[in-house]
Design a protein around this motif. Structure first.
Motif, PDB file in Angstrom:
ATOM      1  N   PHE A 188     102.061   5.150 182.432  1.00  0.00           N
ATOM      2  CA  PHE A 188     100.788   6.141 181.675  1.00  0.00           C
ATOM      3  C   PHE A 188     100.836   6.721 182.844  1.00  0.00           C
ATOM      4  N   LEU A 189     101.008   7.900 181.608  1.00  0.00           N
ATOM      5  CA  LEU A 189     101.171   9.632 182.581  1.00  0.00           C
ATOM      6  C   LEU A 189      99.467  10.244 182.348  1.00  0.00           C
ATOM      7  N   VAL A 279      94.495   6.275 174.251  1.00  0.00           N
ATOM      8  CA  VAL A 279      95.160   5.782 174.752  1.00  0.00           C
ATOM      9  C   VAL A 279      94.729   4.676 176.249  1.00  0.00           C
ATOM     10  N   LEU A 280      93.621   5.010 176.783  1.00  0.00           N
ATOM     11  CA  LEU A 280      92.292   4.131 177.514  1.00  0.00           C
ATOM     12  C   LEU A 280      92.582   2.413 177.728  1.00  0.00           C
ATOM     13  N   GLU A 281      92.025   2.637 176.854  1.00  0.00           N
ATOM     14  CA  GLU A 281      92.084   1.458 176.058  1.00  0.00           C
ATOM     15  C   GLU A 281      93.290   0.430 175.889  1.00  0.00           C
ATOM     16  N   ARG A 284      93.872  -0.496 179.633  1.00  0.00           N
ATOM     17  CA  ARG A 284      93.259  -1.402 179.590  1.00  0.00           C
ATOM     18  C   ARG A 284      93.916  -2.651 179.124  1.00  0.00           C
ATOM     19  N   LEU A 285      94.417  -3.049 178.388  1.00  0.00           N
ATOM     20  CA  LEU A 285      94.181  -4.306 177.398  1.00  0.00           C
ATOM     21  C   LEU A 285      95.553  -4.818 177.908  1.00  0.00           C
ATOM     22  N   ARG A 287      96.220  -3.974 181.119  1.00  0.00           N
ATOM     23  CA  ARG A 287      97.069  -4.131 182.473  1.00  0.00           C
ATOM     24  C   ARG A 287      96.077  -5.959 182.411  1.00  0.00           C
ATOM     25  N   ASP A 288      95.382  -6.428 181.321  1.00  0.00           N
ATOM     26  CA  ASP A 288      94.546  -7.135 181.422  1.00  0.00           C
ATOM     27  C   ASP A 288      95.289  -8.214 180.509  1.00  0.00           C
ATOM     28  N   GLY A 289      96.715  -7.971 180.563  1.00  0.00           N
ATOM     29  CA  GLY A 289      97.611  -8.942 179.486  1.00  0.00           C
ATOM     30  C   GLY A 289      97.749  -9.218 178.235  1.00  0.00           C
ATOM     31  N   ARG A 290      97.005  -8.390 177.427  1.00  0.00           N
ATOM     32  CA  ARG A 290      96.686  -8.436 176.170  1.00  0.00           C
ATOM     33  C   ARG A 290      97.224  -7.497 174.961  1.00  0.00           C
ATOM     34  N   PRO A 291      98.278  -7.377 175.167  1.00  0.00           N
ATOM     35  CA  PRO A 291      98.949  -6.532 174.537  1.00  0.00           C
ATOM     36  C   PRO A 291      98.759  -6.755 172.631  1.00  0.00           C
TER      37      PRO A 291
END
Length: 390
Positions: A188-189, A279-281, A284-285, A287-291
């Protein structure tokens, strides 16, 4: 052992002093945002480019590539200037030129170089083979000449070589991905602050599969189109009174579009702003472990690139539509566009059927058969061992 090492020995009759391999990249999401101070989320691939090099004691560069006929090209160091080279040699030569321009002790006082290149990264697939070549060459030069550069500094030099020497007005995402990605993560850049975060990405653990489909569609006037879109974005930002389109957020988008009189500027602006949101969403997903939830964001990204940014082509659109029709959770073109590759995210057991559906659709439309590759998040550039000859 990399093919660059035996190629070096065969063509130059001696051992290389150093060797480096740099990967290509797939951008998970965040297309055409990097030159708008926005956000990107690439992964490195296991495929890449290897450079072996050594000093040759002359005032010349000698360059050879396994992918370009294995004929040795020679250019005088003092003849290096933008526009002097128009083939693959421009990328490593451009790195040498850029390092010299920056005042680093490269290629002076009999400091000519022999450079051999090999790789398994398909060119023209939108996977940043040029950035991989630049980064491998720059890391090898950094080691050989003890320049003491950090990886972000190497990325900046590699990008400047492509931008100023080759003449491609690229952003910095490709070079950062090739150098800074880590295995099992997306990078993430933030291209304004140049801050990075390694975001864990393990599709297999979630029962998912990310495949890469090289459509083999030839790039169509990419440089001119790319430059036009970059210029359009800069003009839109100026008209809106902001440093870059990154400064328009979700709440301000409607008002910003209403202030732009040009329909093309409105479309370009809408893509950049909404792509940053996507990208931000996605981050977030992850990071929450929801690929498993990012698929619709990938598909929305493609629609925006197709309709608002207008960088897709029939082969890319067909690959996306066929993948979605066969059950993909999401699919999108990746890279600059006008040809290149598509990524498709699916449940793991559906991956083969999706690949088959894309191949069938291409055959029905008379397109060349696409090439399927897996897209596992790999590590960035690494030194290769150059064993002595027996």
């Amino acid at each position: 052992m990399s093919g660059a090492v035996p190629l070096f020995r065969r063509c130059f009759g001696t051992d290389p002093q150093v060797g480096w391999r740099a990967p290509g990249r797939v951008n998970l999401i965040g297309e055409h945002t990097d030159y708008n101070d926005g956000y990107v989320l690439p992964i490195a691939l296991s495929l890449g480019v290897t450079v072996a090099l050594a000093r040759n004691g002359s005032d010349r560069l000698r360059l050879v590539s396994a992918q370009h006929g294995q004929d040795v090209a020679t250019v005088a160091l003092d003849a290096l200037e933008p526009g002097a080279l128009s083939d693959w040699t421009a990328y490593p030569a451009g790195v040498v030129w850029q390092l010299r321009r920056s005042g680093l002790d490269v290629g002076r006082h009999g400091g000519g170089l022999d450079i051999a290149v090999d790789g398994d990264l398909p060119g023209g697939a939108g996977l940043s083979s040029s950035a991989a070549l630049e980064c491998a060459a720059a890391m090898a030069l950094d080691e050989l000449l003890h320049l003491g550069l950090t990886r972000p500094q190497v990325a900046a030099h590699a990008r400047a070589a492509e931008h100023d020497f080759v003449g491609m007005p690229c952003g910095v995402m490709d070079q950062y991905a090739s150098l800074l990605c880590t295995q099992g993560h997306a990078l993430f850049l933030d291209t304004r602050t140049m801050t990075t975060e390694q975001v864990p990405l393990d599709f297999a653990a979630a029962g998912l599969h990310l495949q890469l489909i090289d459509t083999r569609a030839p790039h169509r006037l990419v440089e001119g189109h790319y430059a036009e879109r970059r210029r359009s974005c800069a003009e839109a930002a100026a008209a809106l009174g902001v440093p870059a389109l990154r400064d328009i957020d979700r709440a301000a988008l409607g008002g910003a579009l209403a202030r732009l009189s040009d329909a093309t500027a409105r479309r370009r602006t809408r893509h950049v702003v909404t792509e940053n949101i996507r990208v931000l969403e996605t981050v977030r997903l992850l990071r929450d472990g929801r690929p498993d939830r990012i698929g619709p964001l990938l598909t929305a990204s493609h629609a925006s690139l197709r309709d608002d940014y207008e960088v897709s082509c029939p082969e890319l659109d067909l690959a996306v539509d066929a993948a979605l029709g066969a059950g993909a959770l999401g699919a999108r073109m990746t890279g600059g566009g006008f040809g290149g590759s598509v990524i498709a995210l699916s449940v793991a057991e559906d991956a083969d059927a999706i690949a088959a559906a894309v191949c069938e659709a291409f055959a029905e439309h008379g397109f060349a058969a696409p090439i399927r590759l897996d897209a596992h998040p790999a590590a960035g550039a690494a030194r290769i061992t150059v064993p002595p000859r027996r």
